[in-house]
Write a protein that holds these residues in place. Structure first.
Motif, short mmCIF file in Angstrom:
data_model
loop_
_atom_site.label_atom_id
_atom_site.label_comp_id
_atom_site.label_asym_id
_atom_site.label_seq_id
_atom_site.Cartn_x
_atom_site.Cartn_y
_atom_site.Cartn_z
N SER A 1 -12.67 11.98 25.19
CA SER A 1 -12.97 13.22 25.88
C SER A 1 -11.92 14.27 25.55
CB SER A 1 -13.02 12.96 27.38
OG SER A 1 -13.17 14.16 28.06
N VAL A 2 -12.35 15.25 24.76
CA VAL A 2 -11.44 16.28 24.28
C VAL A 2 -11.95 17.63 24.76
CG1 VAL A 2 -10.91 17.55 22.15
CG2 VAL A 2 -10.58 15.08 22.22
N THR A 3 -11.03 18.53 25.10
CA THR A 3 -11.50 19.88 25.38
C THR A 3 -10.44 20.90 24.99
OG1 THR A 3 -12.65 21.29 26.98
CG2 THR A 3 -10.76 20.07 27.79
N VAL A 4 -10.81 22.16 25.10
CA VAL A 4 -9.90 23.26 24.78
C VAL A 4 -9.65 24.03 26.07
CG1 VAL A 4 -9.58 25.34 23.38
CG2 VAL A 4 -10.79 23.36 22.42
N VAL A 5 -8.38 24.24 26.37
CA VAL A 5 -8.04 24.92 27.63
C VAL A 5 -7.16 26.14 27.35
CG1 VAL A 5 -8.15 22.76 28.94
CG2 VAL A 5 -5.95 23.55 28.02
N GLY A 6 -7.14 27.05 28.33
CA GLY A 6 -6.21 28.18 28.26
C GLY A 6 -4.84 27.73 28.75
N GLU A 7 -3.88 28.64 28.68
CA GLU A 7 -2.51 28.35 29.14
C GLU A 7 -2.51 27.84 30.59
OE1 GLU A 7 0.63 28.19 28.28
OE2 GLU A 7 0.31 28.58 26.15
N ASP A 8 -3.49 28.29 31.39
CA ASP A 8 -3.55 27.88 32.80
C ASP A 8 -4.20 26.51 32.98
OD1 ASP A 8 -6.12 28.46 32.04
OD2 ASP A 8 -6.55 29.85 33.68
N GLY A 9 -4.64 25.91 31.89
CA GLY A 9 -5.24 24.57 31.97
C GLY A 9 -6.74 24.58 32.22
N ALA A 10 -7.32 25.76 32.41
CA ALA A 10 -8.76 25.82 32.66
C ALA A 10 -9.51 25.78 31.33
CB ALA A 10 -9.11 27.09 33.42
N PRO A 11 -10.60 24.98 31.25
CA PRO A 11 -11.36 24.90 30.01
C PRO A 11 -11.89 26.27 29.59
CG PRO A 11 -12.14 23.27 31.60
CD PRO A 11 -11.16 24.14 32.31
N VAL A 12 -11.86 26.54 28.30
CA VAL A 12 -12.40 27.81 27.80
C VAL A 12 -13.91 27.65 27.59
CG1 VAL A 12 -10.22 28.36 26.66
CG2 VAL A 12 -12.08 27.29 25.33
N GLU A 13 -14.58 28.77 27.50
CA GLU A 13 -16.02 28.73 27.22
C GLU A 13 -16.23 28.57 25.71
OE1 GLU A 13 -18.24 31.57 29.44
OE2 GLU A 13 -17.24 30.31 30.97
N ASN A 14 -17.45 28.18 25.35
CA ASN A 14 -17.79 28.17 23.93
C ASN A 14 -17.56 29.56 23.34
OD1 ASN A 14 -18.49 25.56 24.27
ND2 ASN A 14 -20.69 25.83 23.89
N GLY A 15 -17.07 29.57 22.12
CA GLY A 15 -16.77 30.85 21.49
C GLY A 15 -15.32 31.28 21.70
N GLN A 16 -14.55 30.51 22.49
CA GLN A 16 -13.18 30.90 22.81
C GLN A 16 -12.17 29.93 22.22
OE1 GLN A 16 -12.50 33.27 25.99
NE2 GLN A 16 -14.20 34.08 24.79
N GLY A 17 -10.93 30.41 22.13
CA GLY A 17 -9.85 29.57 21.62
C GLY A 17 -8.85 29.21 22.70
N GLY A 18 -8.01 28.24 22.42
CA GLY A 18 -6.98 27.82 23.37
C GLY A 18 -6.23 26.62 22.83
N LEU A 19 -5.87 25.71 23.71
CA LEU A 19 -5.07 24.55 23.33
C LEU A 19 -5.89 23.29 23.47
CD1 LEU A 19 -1.93 25.65 25.38
CD2 LEU A 19 -2.29 25.92 22.91
N LEU A 20 -5.71 22.40 22.50
CA LEU A 20 -6.50 21.16 22.49
C LEU A 20 -5.87 20.13 23.45
CD1 LEU A 20 -8.92 19.90 20.87
CD2 LEU A 20 -7.15 18.69 19.59
N VAL A 21 -6.68 19.58 24.34
CA VAL A 21 -6.20 18.49 25.20
C VAL A 21 -7.16 17.31 25.15
CG1 VAL A 21 -4.98 20.01 26.83
CG2 VAL A 21 -7.34 19.35 27.31
N VAL A 22 -6.61 16.12 25.38
CA VAL A 22 -7.44 14.93 25.53
C VAL A 22 -7.46 14.62 27.02
CG1 VAL A 22 -7.85 12.56 24.78
CG2 VAL A 22 -6.60 14.14 23.28
N GLN A 23 -8.66 14.48 27.57
CA GLN A 23 -8.76 14.46 29.02
C GLN A 23 -8.63 13.08 29.64
OE1 GLN A 23 -10.88 17.78 30.59
NE2 GLN A 23 -12.58 17.24 29.22
N ARG A 24 -8.91 12.05 28.87
CA ARG A 24 -8.82 10.70 29.43
C ARG A 24 -7.99 9.84 28.48
NH1 ARG A 24 -12.52 8.76 32.93
NH2 ARG A 24 -12.13 6.76 31.92
N PRO A 25 -7.34 8.80 29.01
CA PRO A 25 -6.61 7.90 28.11
C PRO A 25 -7.56 7.24 27.11
CG PRO A 25 -6.64 7.05 30.38
CD PRO A 25 -7.25 8.40 30.42
N TRP A 26 -7.07 6.92 25.93
CA TRP A 26 -7.88 6.28 24.89
C TRP A 26 -7.14 5.05 24.38
CZ3 TRP A 26 -4.91 10.54 24.67
CH2 TRP A 26 -3.99 10.67 23.63
N PRO A 27 -7.86 4.08 23.83
CA PRO A 27 -7.22 2.78 23.56
C PRO A 27 -6.04 2.82 22.59
CG PRO A 27 -9.62 2.58 23.42
CD PRO A 27 -9.33 4.04 23.60
#
Ligand code: WT7
Length: 660
Positions: free
Chosen positions: A456-482
């Motif tokens: 589960s990966v998403t892109v968030v703004g500096e405030d940690g809120a997910p960005v909408e499609n079409g927007q840029g930000g920082l890549l985060v992984v939302q859940r632990p992975w093996p």
């Protein structure tokens, strides 16, 4: 976090990117390992269930009852009450399943010598090596440093260490004595496995002398009691009779009887050092069960592996994470047949890679954009002289692949039909995280596109809120992975601070990214002071501190500047000490380049060094690297109003421009 984060917002899709897509052909789809798109949402409903199911493809000596323990984030435990032997999963079980005669490794030495090892033979060699290492005192919980060329013994050594429940720390053969020693000390390795040398660019590149130098540093005392030396290149090496042993002599005393014991799923498998934002490399710790689960799953599905018919080739050196996960553990856990090649792509000429593909009938080829661009420069007439028709899947890793290189790769190497999987991941993620699945995903040149099932990966703004499609930000992984990094060796606090402090229990990757209108991920490069040179990570701080260690240097600032072939290149700005009389201005640049290469390794050698009299600083004394990057890339220098002295940048840009 650096002052460069803000610039992510202004990023657009890479130059040349369009909405073009390449759907999988019906023929490919027909035979693909993964063809049902419901795999994504099923895994998303129950990621732990998905990974538990994947883990069943491994052989456990004791089954696990718990999939994930995330009660103490960010310290994850996967399959923790289960036990397995990583090496026997890569070896013995294939032999037991009747595949002992299948080729595991087609080795091609740079001078043209070859060696083929079947699974039965590789298993036999690893068992002997495990017995030899036991006799040298290696046991569960120990660390062994490996400093080797790309030869079969490197794979054998890693698997033998893993078989004993010890952890390896492979140090890329291009690193200097200082870098090697720092890694040996940090991991407190008791043994070093090396070779006399290896072949690179038609010459012998010595390794053992660097080990000698490394162990002689800091007055000579170290945790290392033995050095095991593989004979490869035949170069003369000094031998310390009390410490050094020839592999080929020692090994004769040991037979191929070795019963593999199961170890806990969270037993350390390896430490691999990577550059961070400070001068000190981070020892990324990977463990056993979760790591092997994710590398084998992704290797099977992303590359669409068919173990009994495919011939797989990943060009990465084993000294990097790509070599660990997609030369050693993923392919061997899957029982794949693969090629390993010792040397460089241009030796004896630029046809070498393509001749290897033709010779072994390589079907899956995995390399880096920097190599593709280098081959593009040489021209398509070279690969066109070879029969590359065996190729059916192409992979890319290490940095964003520019659409122009993507199209060339598909057309010239992939006959215009092979799917390209652009795989995003990191030393820390251990395995592929974002990539198309070749039987499912309509490909978009330049984008890694889709998180893998169960990720589960998403892109968030500096405030940690997910960005909408079409927007840029920082890549985060939302859940632990093996296959996630478990900690930074010996430094839990740095682990927390680097990856988890920013967004709570979500992993901050350090990459900028953008979601397109379809929600596909486009990677935009690092947002911290980490450079990406030829797909390798380098730290600006590490190179700066190497430079100021030179007696003539007063101050330095290093930036990663765009480079046509290597993606980024190291550009340094240096202030010399006013009293220094050793270096003339003309000598300074070559001398300091050599110095950096000697301190860290040839990969860190700056492309350019500019001797300047001042560096751009804010009133609080912080160097504004962003402005230096503008100058190094020949752009109009950005806003200089926060500089203590606004004329500094003018002088520097004039200086850079005069050399272009
Ligand atoms: C960094 C990780 C993973 C093995 C090689 C490098 C960049 C890697 C991609 C890609 C865009 C990529 C990222 C990442 N990166 N693959 N397909 N598209 N960027 O491992 O040395 O740990 O470097 O490489 O910036 O953070 P690494």
């Amino acid at each position: 976090m650096s002052d460069q984060t803000g610039s992510i917002e202004s990023h657009h899709l890479p130059k040349g990117a369009t909405a073009e897509t390449y759907a999988p052909s019906p023929e490919f789809r027909e035979q693909a390992n993964v063809t049902d798109p419901s795999v994504y949402w099923k895994a998303a409903q129950d990621p732990e269930g998905y990974w538990a199911e994947q883990a069943q493809n491994l052989q456990w000596t004791k089954p696990f009852s718990e999939v994930l323990d995330w009660t103490n984030p960010p310290f994850a435990k996967w399959f923790q009450d289960g036990e397995l032997n990583v090496a026997s999963n890569c070896l013995d079980r294939h032999v037991a399943a009747g595949n002992g005669d299948r080729v595991a490794l087609h080795f091609e030495g740079e001078p043209g010598d070859t060696r083929t090892l079947t699974y039965a033979e590789l298993t036999h060699e690893v068992k002997r090596a495990a017995n030899m290492l036991t006799s040298l005192g290696v046991a569960e919980g120990d660390r062994v440093a490996i400093y080797m060329p790309m030869i079969p013994e490197t794979v054998i050594a890693m698997l033998a260490v893993a078989r004993l429940g010890a952890a390896h720390s492979v140090v890329f053969g291009g690193f200097s004595a200082e870098s090697l020693r720092a890694r040996i000390d940090d991991a407190e390795a008791r043994l070093v496995i090396t070779a006399d040398g290896g072949w690179r660019k038609g010459r012998v590149s010595a390794l053992k002398p660097t080990v000698d130098d490394a162990l002689a540093l800091n007055g000579g005392g170290s945790t290392v009691s033995r050095v095991l030396v593989v004979e490869r290149a035949g170069n003369d090496v000094a031998f310390d009779e009390d410490r050094d042993l020839w592999w080929h002599r020692e090994i004769t005393a040991f037979d191929g009887e070795h019963e593999a014991q199961g170890f806990p799923a969270e037993n350390p498998l390896f430490i691999l050092y990577t550059s961070g934002t400070t001068g000190k490399p981070k020892g990324i710790l990977h463990t056993s069960g979760g790591y092997l689960t994710q590398v084998s799953t992704t290797h099977r599905d992303v590359f669409d592996l068919k173990p009994d018919t495919d011939v797989y080739w990943c060009t990465a050196d084993i000294g990097w994470i790509t070599g660990h996960s997609y030369v050693v553990y993923g392919p061997l856990a899957n029982g794949a047949t693969q090629v390993i090649y010792e040397g460089t792509p241009e030796t004896p000429d630029w046809g070498r890679w393509w001749s290897i593909i033709q010779k072994y009938g390589v079907t899956i080829f995995y390399t880096a954009p920097t190599a593709i661009r280098a081959c593009m420069k040489v021209g398509r007439q070279v690969p066109e002289q070879y029969d590359l028709s065996s190729i059916r899947v192409l992979g890319s890793v290490g940095e964003p692949i520019n659409p122009e290189a993507w199209r060339w790769y598909r057309e010239v190497i992939g006959a215009g039909t092979a799917p390209i999987v652009d795989t995003w991941w990191q030393t820390e993620t251990g395995a592929i995280m974002i990539s198309p699945l070749p039987g499912l995903t309509p490909l978009k040149p330049g984008s890694a596109q889709v998180p893998q099932p169960g990720i589960s990966v998403t892109v968030v703004g500096e405030d940690g809120a997910p960005v909408e499609n079409g927007q840029g930000g920082l890549l985060v992984v939302q859940r632990p992975w093996p296959s996630m990094v478990r900690t930074i060796w010996g430094d839990d606090q740095r682990f927390i601070d680097t990856y988890w402090a920013k967004f709570g229990d979500r992993y901050f990757a350090g990459d900028g990214a953008r979601l397109d209108e379809d929600g596909d991920v486009w990677l935009l490069g690092r947002v911290d002071d980490v450079m990406n040179v030829s797909g390798h990570r380098l730290s600006t701080a590490e190179i700066e501190s190497a430079l100021v260690e030179h007696h003539a240097v007063a101050e330095s600032a290093v930036v990663g500047a765009d480079d046509e072939t290597t993606g980024q290149a190291v550009v340094a700005f240096v202030i010399l000490k006013s009293q220094q009389s050793i270096l003339s201005l003309d000598d300074a640049e070559p001398e300091l380049k050599k110095h950096v290469a000697a301190q860290i390794g040839a990969i860190a050698r700056p492309r350019q060094i500019f001797i300047v009299s001042e560096l751009p600083k804010t009133r609080s004394g912080k160097i504004m690297r962003r402005l230096l990057k503008d100058a190094a890339e020949g752009r109009e220098v950005g806003d200089t109003t926060t500089l203590a002295d606004t004329s500094v940048m003018q002088t520097i840009s004039d200086r850079v421009r005069s050399e272009r």
